[in-house]
Design an enzyme around this catalytic site. Sequence first.
Site, PDB file in Angstrom:
ATOM      1  N   SER A 142      10.318  71.426 102.798  1.00  0.00           N
ATOM      2  CA  SER A 142      10.625  72.768 102.273  1.00  0.00           C
ATOM      3  C   SER A 142      10.581  72.679 100.752  1.00  0.00           C
ATOM      4  O   SER A 142      10.711  71.577 100.189  1.00  0.00           O
ATOM      5  CB  SER A 142      12.041  73.162 102.713  1.00  0.00           C
ATOM      6  OG  SER A 142      12.498  74.290 101.994  1.00  0.00           O
ATOM      7  N   TYR A 155      21.108  71.672 104.332  1.00  0.00           N
ATOM      8  CA  TYR A 155      19.653  71.872 104.428  1.00  0.00           C
ATOM      9  C   TYR A 155      18.935  71.191 103.260  1.00  0.00           C
ATOM     10  O   TYR A 155      17.949  70.475 103.455  1.00  0.00           O
ATOM     11  CB  TYR A 155      19.368  73.376 104.435  1.00  0.00           C
ATOM     12  CG  TYR A 155      17.943  73.766 104.740  1.00  0.00           C
ATOM     13  CD1 TYR A 155      17.497  73.899 106.054  1.00  0.00           C
ATOM     14  CD2 TYR A 155      17.030  74.017 103.714  1.00  0.00           C
ATOM     15  CE1 TYR A 155      16.192  74.277 106.336  1.00  0.00           C
ATOM     16  CE2 TYR A 155      15.726  74.390 103.978  1.00  0.00           C
ATOM     17  CZ  TYR A 155      15.306  74.536 105.292  1.00  0.00           C
ATOM     18  OH  TYR A 155      14.012  74.901 105.562  1.00  0.00           O
TER      19      TYR A 155
HETATM   20  P1  NAD Z   1      12.179  78.845 113.764  1.00  0.00           P
HETATM   21  O1  NAD Z   1      13.632  79.052 113.998  1.00  0.00           O
HETATM   22  O2  NAD Z   1      11.227  79.966 113.959  1.00  0.00           O
HETATM   23  O3  NAD Z   1      11.671  77.644 114.654  1.00  0.00           O
HETATM   24  C1  NAD Z   1      12.399  76.475 114.771  1.00  0.00           C
HETATM   25  C2  NAD Z   1      11.962  75.770 116.014  1.00  0.00           C
HETATM   26  O4  NAD Z   1      12.771  74.605 116.171  1.00  0.00           O
HETATM   27  C3  NAD Z   1      12.140  76.601 117.285  1.00  0.00           C
HETATM   28  O5  NAD Z   1      11.048  76.364 118.141  1.00  0.00           O
HETATM   29  C4  NAD Z   1      13.427  76.048 117.868  1.00  0.00           C
HETATM   30  O6  NAD Z   1      13.467  76.202 119.259  1.00  0.00           O
HETATM   31  C5  NAD Z   1      13.311  74.608 117.459  1.00  0.00           C
HETATM   32  N1  NAD Z   1      14.579  73.897 117.476  1.00  0.00           N
HETATM   33  C6  NAD Z   1      15.744  74.259 116.915  1.00  0.00           C
HETATM   34  N2  NAD Z   1      16.693  73.352 117.206  1.00  0.00           N
HETATM   35  C7  NAD Z   1      16.091  72.406 117.959  1.00  0.00           C
HETATM   36  C8  NAD Z   1      16.542  71.226 118.582  1.00  0.00           C
HETATM   37  N3  NAD Z   1      17.821  70.841 118.524  1.00  0.00           N
HETATM   38  N4  NAD Z   1      15.652  70.499 119.290  1.00  0.00           N
HETATM   39  C9  NAD Z   1      14.363  70.898 119.409  1.00  0.00           C
HETATM   40  N5  NAD Z   1      13.879  72.001 118.840  1.00  0.00           N
HETATM   41  C10 NAD Z   1      14.743  72.743 118.131  1.00  0.00           C
HETATM   42  O7  NAD Z   1      12.074  78.224 112.309  1.00  0.00           O
HETATM   43  P2  NAD Z   1      10.857  78.058 111.272  1.00  0.00           P
HETATM   44  O8  NAD Z   1      11.146  78.942 110.137  1.00  0.00           O
HETATM   45  O9  NAD Z   1       9.548  78.138 111.950  1.00  0.00           O
HETATM   46  O10 NAD Z   1      11.137  76.579 110.760  1.00  0.00           O
HETATM   47  C11 NAD Z   1      10.368  75.472 111.154  1.00  0.00           C
HETATM   48  C12 NAD Z   1      10.518  74.367 110.101  1.00  0.00           C
HETATM   49  O11 NAD Z   1      10.017  74.837 108.856  1.00  0.00           O
HETATM   50  C13 NAD Z   1      11.965  73.953 109.861  1.00  0.00           C
HETATM   51  O12 NAD Z   1      12.031  72.556 109.666  1.00  0.00           O
HETATM   52  C14 NAD Z   1      12.305  74.676 108.567  1.00  0.00           C
HETATM   53  O13 NAD Z   1      13.324  74.028 107.854  1.00  0.00           O
HETATM   54  C15 NAD Z   1      10.978  74.615 107.853  1.00  0.00           C
HETATM   55  N6  NAD Z   1      10.827  75.614 106.788  1.00  0.00           N
HETATM   56  C16 NAD Z   1      10.912  76.941 107.066  1.00  0.00           C
HETATM   57  C17 NAD Z   1      10.768  77.835 106.024  1.00  0.00           C
HETATM   58  C18 NAD Z   1      10.836  79.306 106.250  1.00  0.00           C
HETATM   59  O14 NAD Z   1      10.905  80.046 105.259  1.00  0.00           O
HETATM   60  N7  NAD Z   1      10.793  79.776 107.486  1.00  0.00           N
HETATM   61  C19 NAD Z   1      10.557  77.385 104.729  1.00  0.00           C
HETATM   62  C20 NAD Z   1      10.491  76.031 104.484  1.00  0.00           C
HETATM   63  C21 NAD Z   1      10.619  75.144 105.532  1.00  0.00           C
END
Ligand code: NAD
Length: 260
Positions: A142, A155
Amino acid sequence: MSARKTAVVTGSTSGIGLAIADALAAAGHDIVVNSFTDTAGDHAVAAAIAERHGVKALYIKADMSRPAECRALVAGAAEAFGSLDVLVNNAGIQHVAPVEEFPIEKWDAIIAINLSSAFHTTAAAIPLMRKAGGGRVVNIASAHGLVASPFKSAYVSAKHGIIGLTKTVALELARENITCNAICPGYVLTPLVEAQIPDQMKAHRMDRDTVVREVMLEKQPTKEFVTVEQVAAAAVFLCSEAAAQINGTHLSIDGGWTAQ
Ligand code: NAD
């Protein structure tokens, strides 16, 4: 080594993980889709990917907060498809609170899911990649892996940690045709970000539009959310032969956030 490559994407039933699983399938990989539940909908996600791209896709339930399940996910993928070539550590959760009020169980869960899971899956994947003659590890970090924001102590700590893990794994495997890199997205509009909006509204005492513009996209100079497709395209690139000499680094996709 199988003719077609196998990719595991953790946390891939929604958001960024789903987009990466879909894009890797479009690039010809067989896919293991993962989350911590076991619903018909979870299996349908994998079936839809297989149908769309003419590859094999399998859903494997594994809770990334549990070390043994992280390792079993990787073993299960290799057992099902015969090899493991690509590991994308994507699963992640968020919680927003001042550090002195940060719930201990939330801290532990974020460190486990956003950081320690990548240690466990990577450790399990390395012998399999070695056997396949090489591999790719892509960690979804991130912008918060590079800079901090208030109220996100766990985080930010986990994401800074995964950048360190990325560099270390890259150095250890540099002579074995296995690369390890991180992607650092800014704000991507996914369910995870949607879920933060009410907490941010409360913490900053603002309405939705104001919190999106002035808090969430405050640091993103383009004032636009990153798309899941943009993150997925970067992951596919890092898994390609063209990226063979990109190792132990991060790719920022943050509209200029960390240029400031
Ligand atoms: P999201 O909530 O849409 O998806 C997260 C996924 O992780 C889901 O499929 C959920 O079921 C799964 N998950 C959650 N807990 C879990 C567990 N204990 N075991 C297995 N799977 C689990 O989130 P996202 O925004 O797509 O985030 C995905 C990644 O990207 C994360 O690591 C997040 O930190 C990172 N990220 C997101 C953003 C953003 O703005 N959305 C920015 C930077 C980084």
